[in-house]
Design an enzyme around this catalytic site. Structure first.
Site, PDB file in Angstrom:
ATOM      1  N   TYR A  40     -73.651 -82.422 123.095  1.00 44.00           N
ATOM      2  CA  TYR A  40     -73.418 -83.609 122.325  1.00 44.00           C
ATOM      3  C   TYR A  40     -72.050 -83.726 122.240  1.00 44.00           C
ATOM      4  CZ  TYR A  40     -73.558 -87.438 118.973  1.00 44.00           C
ATOM      5  OH  TYR A  40     -73.225 -88.719 118.467  1.00 44.00           O
ATOM      6  N   GLU A  62     -77.917 -94.238 113.931  1.00 44.42           N
ATOM      7  CA  GLU A  62     -77.332 -93.606 112.680  1.00 44.42           C
ATOM      8  C   GLU A  62     -77.965 -94.342 111.588  1.00 44.42           C
ATOM      9  OE1 GLU A  62     -74.883 -91.827 112.573  1.00 44.42           O
ATOM     10  OE2 GLU A  62     -74.183 -91.725 114.706  1.00 44.42           O
ATOM     11  N   TRP A  70     -78.068 -85.192 111.695  1.00 46.14           N
ATOM     12  CA  TRP A  70     -77.919 -85.788 112.991  1.00 46.14           C
ATOM     13  C   TRP A  70     -78.626 -84.929 113.901  1.00 46.14           C
ATOM     14  CZ3 TRP A  70     -77.648 -90.048 115.201  1.00 46.14           C
ATOM     15  CH2 TRP A  70     -77.286 -90.023 116.703  1.00 46.14           C
TER      16      TRP A  70
END
Length: 224
Positions: A40, A62, A70
């Site tokens: 990522y 988000e 995350w």
């Protein structure tokens, strides 16, 4: 990107904030050496995005990340895409009570009623933005910071102070005025990092130069 405990054994350099991978390349510390998180970092985070579906997905995820890591969201992303019609906001805007209940019963995602209902609300607000600006991209990119408002050198110490900025605060305020939710200034800044509106790869990170070249070549969308 806020510092997170990934559970990985890899250790960052305490001064530079860089972490050396198995391939010998140095990267920002926060992926922790985890394969999926490193992928990522290398291929998505900070690369400029102008596709409306992807932008809507990013801002929604988000919002789901608020209060969580995350990495948790990243590993649930496929399930989120399945639950929310691949974040095609025209379709999500048509979700009804039954869809909220369906999502609340989906163990693959974060089952938070407020965040689920926020995603549906924000899809409807996204339709309004698209009608006004032509694309979501044109609206979001209009908040890109001017170069003089960015750090001259993004070292580790500076990066750790970037929780929100004047631009993320302004964007957050305008989104809230337009009826969006779960778009506080810190969440919005993480979105700006993710979508490539800013390049917050550290100095010395193997991705920083390539991301910056992509940003320089990127054609900023404008209001249609």
């Amino acid at each position: 990107m806020a510092e997170q405990n990934t559970g990985a054994k890899a250790e960052r350099d305490p001064v530079t904030g860089l972490l050396t991978g198995n391939d010998g390349r140095e990267r920002c510390w926060w992926h922790g050496g985890l394969d999926d998180y490193q992928l990522y970092h290398d291929t998505e985070w900070g690369w400029p995005v102008d596709e409306d579906r992807r932008l809507f997905e990013k801002v929604c995820l988000e919002g789901f990340q608020s209060g969580l890591s995350w990495l948790t969201i990243l590993r649930k992303r496929d399930a989120f895409r399945a639950a929310f019609a691949n974040f095609e906001f025209e379709e999500v805007a048509r979700f009804a009570y039954a869809d909220v209940e369906r999502c609340l019963n989906d163990s693959g995602i974060v089952r938070h009623r407020g965040k689920i209902e926020s995603t549906i609300n924000n899809a409807r607000r996204a339709l309004e933005l698209k009608a006004e600006f032509g694309t979501l991209a044109a609206y979001f990119w209009s908040y890109e910071p001017e170069p003089q408002n960015r750090p001259q050198r993004l070292d580790f110490a500076t990066a750790r102070t970037l929780g929100k900025t004047a631009e993320s605060t302004a964007l957050s305020k305008d989104l809230k005025k337009r009826g969006w939710s779960f778009v506080g200034p810190t969440t919005v800044y993480a979105f700006m990092q993710s979508m490539g509106m800013v390049n917050d790869h550290l100095e010395g990170c193997c991705c920083r130069e390539n991301v910056e070249k992509a940003r320089q070549a990127f054609v900023r969308p404008v209001k249609g």
